[in-house]
Scaffold this active site. Structure first.
Site, PDB file in Angstrom:
ATOM      1  N   ASP A  69       0.555  -1.253   0.199  1.00 24.37           N
ATOM      2  CA  ASP A  69       0.382   0.113   0.484  1.00 24.37           C
ATOM      3  C   ASP A  69       1.067   1.323  -0.010  1.00 24.37           C
ATOM      4  OD1 ASP A  69      -2.352   0.438  -0.295  1.00 24.37           O
ATOM      5  OD2 ASP A  69      -2.857   0.922   1.452  1.00 24.37           O
ATOM      6  N   ASP A  82     -11.381  -4.662  12.089  1.00 25.65           N
ATOM      7  CA  ASP A  82     -11.122  -6.143  11.690  1.00 25.65           C
ATOM      8  C   ASP A  82     -12.601  -6.596  13.350  1.00 25.65           C
ATOM      9  OD1 ASP A  82      -9.779  -5.111  14.081  1.00 25.65           O
ATOM     10  OD2 ASP A  82      -7.551  -6.084  13.839  1.00 25.65           O
TER      11      ASP A  82
END
Length: 926
Positions: free
Chosen positions: A258, A640
């Site tokens: 990324d 998450d």
């Protein structure tokens, strides 16, 4: 299998057979679902009346146009429906039609569910705790709850009138603390253990002489900055994945860069080359672990169980190759320390596309798994794919969650494995059979159909034996997660997790109908035990219900489209366009309808890379459900927890898998300052979730699919809002002393019983308790203020850590103290309690014998706090560092202020009446 015309049972793979009248057995006369009598009776007996019945049969999509249609029945949509139906007929994948012809099962599913000698044996079992362990544990929890009630009754009925405001504040804090304990304790009401059987998995899906039927798995590895996340660590993670004990054609590793760093790309080039030697070496000698850095650093007898004469020679050669590989990687790292003014250039002389990390195109490179990529012994290699999604100014990229969603799409286009395993770049595979452990659950026909993910515990290297700052987090992973596994399943913790891809797409579990029970999607048990039929709903009502349902309803209505007339059909599909949900990619949309995975046959392989680049574009997610209902969910720094929570709300359950050999291990030590920032991030994420529409207190009530104890477990804000307070305003008496004693005894007994059923050591439990106090008075406190500032004023406060060089000694990094604001509150608390103890003894010496009784109670609580903060104090005063001066100054200043305020308003110091003193002086003629 279908040429005889006899339908095959969807559960066991045997022929459906006949009933007592000699006719073909039909489990459900309304939906004609193919199921044999023995399986049907077993489902009824086990209470799973609708499991496998009215199952979602997946069709294929030929082409999906990207035009946005109007809200009415559009001819384009009608043609699209016909094309889908034509393609279904061509491939002989018919959805079951009532009382017409036997429903045909997709070939992939037939292969997975072939009968075998051990077909009836489960691949995993639940091992409940014995009654002699669980009953006392539950009894103590209830007893502690009763004592808490009596204690609060006493506190409320005995106020401290001389300091009413402080007393009220103290009582509120105590009630809040007790409530957080309830939320933490009751989700551990039904802990379970599990056992998996890898040998049964192989016997069922890896039969000799037949194609391997194990499911494919796509691995995701995420990295951002190679200067903070060393490429060698990431490379070891990748190598451990590629060398798994799993069929190579079933493994694909996607590395998300990324940060678009050329260093990461070049290190993967070297890693792919070294993998050609490393993978056959690992599989030939069955070594563990299969991350070379950690294998070669083991201080064990590496000759144990290695009987091959060539092992020593080949191991030495492989170690030399690895050392040379490390030299090349380190040379790349050294070169990358200083970026050239003109930017990086690739070997062919062209500029690196990611020179501007905030403005660059999407990049994909397939290193292994393509034609001609073989290891040194000529064997096929797993796939290794480099991915860097497009970044442009003005777009919200959503950090790690956005990167994971990009990997979901690109992997669906290129390989489309039915299961996904994601790992942080510093978590390597420590157990080469870890994926097989997960498949024992996910591929079990009785267990896996409703499982959205299998979570493994996190284990760590590089931490000293005493684990001063509870970095291993053993209590959470060995106590809390086992408790959640007995309810609806563990929470998703961000790494070491194997997902069912269909769950990530926002679908509900197959055994649960998506529409209300009184609609056309009622369960098979309802229609097998028919009641009086209700009149059919009009079109407006069907449309209104469909609009209220999530993506799962859209899929259901699509697969059951033959139940509607032409007008209803076009209207429903036009309202639930797949493009509006998944984005404008016909290849990706078609892959979402393939429950068993695999690349659609209609796709031209030469266009896959182009399509993969398209789905990782920065504008692809606009006006879609990505990050809202599907994929990793946006809106929290703990994406998450939020993503797993959404799956549980749809009715999925998760499973906790703890093999004897840890499946994955992290490799980075965490010092005190970084550990506090880690806890701050978790706590801030909890606050964000609580203050959002996803608050577990009220989110998801409509479907009723989130169990009550699971809902309590998803309310971590109460722990984030809790910090220990030393301001305990209470008038000590015999009753108060007895209640305090009862509370402490119940706390100790609860801990002992948890040790008994969990296997956690008493040292780990005590370390966890200590750091819970340290984090509570620092990270949790800051998280609450930061969360409310962000919500009310839009201020996003960041607490940064200034790096400091580590010692060369072993574990030296663990005991470094870096400057951070989070250090001030616990330091202040230590100073306050130490000063309080000294002042208390001084005051008792001055006042005489009567002052010693109340003193012991106050000193006990002060020492209790100091004992919990001891690791923090030791870290500050350790010989390996010097405490930052600014931390000491701020702490002394705050402690002084609090001490002066307390002396001013101390309710236990008798107030002197000045007028009475003056009168006394007059009477004795002062």
């Amino acid at each position: 299998m279908m040429e005889s015309g006899v339908p095959i049972c969807h559960t066991c793979g045997e022929q459906v057979g006949q009933n007592a009248n000699g006719e073909q057995f039909v489990a459900c006369h309304e939906c004609n679902f193919p199921m044999c009598k023995s399986c049907f009776e077993y489902e009824i007996k086990e209470g799973r009346k609708d499991v496998g019945i009215h199952a979602r049969h997946i069709s294929s999509v030929s082409t999906v146009d990207s035009e946005m249609n109007d809200e009415s029945g559009n001819p384009i949509w009608k043609n699209r429906v016909e094309s889908w139906k034509d393609k279904k007929n061509k491939k002989k994948k018919h959805a079951p039609k009532p009382e017409k012809e036997p429903a045909e099962i997709p070939s992939e599913q037939q292969m997975e569910e072939k009968p075998s000698s051990d077909a009836a044996e489960p691949l995993s079992i639940v091992i409940p705790l014995s009654r002699n362990k669980l009953t006392p544990y539950r009894s103590v929890i209830i007893m502690r709850l009763i004592i808490l009630g009596l204690f609060f009754h006493y506190r409320i009925t005995n106020p401290v009138d001389s300091a009413y405001g402080l007393w009220l504040t103290s009582v509120i804090c105590e009630i809040w603390f007790a409530f957080s304990w309830v939320l933490d304790q009751f989700p551990k009401w039904c802990p379970v253990n599990r056992e998996t059987y890898i040998d049964r998995l192989s016997a069922r899906y890896e039969r000799e002489g037949e194609p391997n039927q194990l499911a494919a798995v796509d691995f995701f590895v995420s990295t951002v900055d190679p200067l903070k996340e060393p490429p060698l660590i990431t490379a070891n993670t990748v190598l451990s994945i590629l060398a798994l004990d799993y069929p190579v054609d079933k493994v694909s590793c996607y590395v998300s860069d990324d940060g678009a760093a050329m260093l990461t790309f070049e290190s993967l080039v070297e890693t792919a080359d070294f993998a050609r030697k490393w993978i056959p070496f690992c599989k030939k000698f069955s070594i563990e672990p299969r991350a070379p850095e950690f294998y070669f650093s083991q201080k064990i007898d590496y000759l144990k169980d290695k009987v091959q004469p060539s092992f020593v020679k080949e191991r030495r050669a492989m170690k030399r190759d690895y050392e040379e590989y490390k030299v090349r990687i380190n040379a790349l790292v050294a070169k990358a320390q200083k970026t050239p003014e003109e930017g990086w250039t690739m070997q062919d002389g062209t500029p690196w596309p990611g020179n501007n990390t905030r403005d660059h195109p999407g990049m994909i490179q397939v290193f292994l798994g393509n034609t001609g990529a073989r290891d040194v012994e000529g064997n096929e290699l797993p796939r290794l794919v480099y991915v860097s999604r497009e970044k442009r100014p003005g777009y919200q990229h959503h950090k790690k969650a956005g990167a994971e969603n990009a990997l979901v799409r690109v992997s669906a286009v290129l390989t489309n494995a039915p299961f996904i395993l994601n790992l942080d770049c510093d978590h390597y595979v420590n157990n080469s059979k870890a994926v097989r452990e997960a498949m024992c659950i996910l591929m079990d026909p009785q267990v896996g159909r409703d499982v959205c993910f299998v979570q493994f515990p996190q284990r760590f290297d590089g931490i000293d034996k005493s684990d001063r700052y509870a970095n291993r987090n053993v209590v959470f992973f060995d106590v809390n997660m086992k408790g959640l596994d007995g309810i609806q399943g563990p929470v998703y913790v961000g790494t070491g997790c194997v997902f069912n891809r269909q769950a990530l797409y926002g679908y509900g579990p197959p055994s649960m109908p998506s529409l209300p029970k009184n609609s056309s999607s009622s369960s098979c048990f309802s229609c097998c035990c028919p009641s009086k039929k209700k009149p059919a709903k009009d079109l407006a009502e069907v449309y209104r219900e469909a609009k209220q349902e999530d993506l799962n309803s859209a899929i259901f209505n699509l697969t059951e489209i033959d139940n509607y007339d032409e007008y209803e059909r076009s209207m429903l599909i036009s309202q639930m366009s797949f493009e509006k949900t998944f984005g404008l990619s016909s290849v990706f949309i078609e892959s979402t309808l393939m429950a068993n995975g695999g690349v659609p046959e209609s796709v031209n392989p030469s266009t896959l890379i182009k399509e993969a680049i398209h789905v990782i574009g920065c504008s692809y997610e606009e006006k879609t459900e990505w990050g809202k209902e599907i994929g990793w969910i946006y809106g929290s720094i703990t994406e998450d927890i939020l993503s797993g929570f959404k799956m549980h709300c749809r009715g999925w359950r998760s499973i906790y898998c703890m093999p004897l050999r840890p499946a994955f291990k992290g490799s980075a030590p965490i010092n005190l300052s970084d550990r506090l920032h880690q806890v701050l991030r978790w706590a801030l994420g909890s606050v964000e979730i609580f203050l959002s529409r996803h608050c577990p207190l009220w989110y998801g009530y409509g479907g009723g699919r989130l169990k009550w104890l699971q809902r309590l477990a998803y309310n971590p804000l109460f722990n984030a809002l809790t910090w220990h307070h030393t301001l305990l305003l209470i008038q000590l008496s015999n009753l108060a002393s007895m209640l305090f004693l009862g509370l402490f005894i119940s706390i100790i007994v609860t801990a002992v019983l948890e040790l008994r059923w969990s296997g956690v050591s008493i040292e780990d439990l005590w370390r966890n308790e200590q750091f819970w106090v340290i984090g509570g008075v620092s990270a949790h406190l800051f998280a609450v203020f930061q969360g409310f500032l962000k919500m009310l004023a839009g201020i996003d406060t960041n607490f940064t850590v200034t790096a400091k060089g580590a010692d060369d000694t072993e574990f030296g990094e663990l005991y470094l103290v870096k400057w951070t604001t989070l250090l001030i509150p616990p330091t202040t608390l230590i100073i306050l309690n130490i000063v309080g103890v000294v002042a208390g003894f001084s005051d008792a010496l001055n006042k005489g014998y009567e002052a010693w009784g109340p003193l012991f109670g106050k000193v006990f609580f002060a020492f209790w706090v100091i004992l919990h903060l001891y690791p923090f104090l030791k870290g500050l005063m350790g010989r390996q560092n010097r405490t930052p001066t600014i931390v000491v100054l701020w702490s002394i200043l705050l402690a002084s202020v609090f001490s002066l305020v307390w002396v001013k308003i101390n309710p236990f110091v008798s107030k002197v009446d000045s007028s009475a003193v003056a009168q006394t002086c007059i009477s004795i003629d002062c």
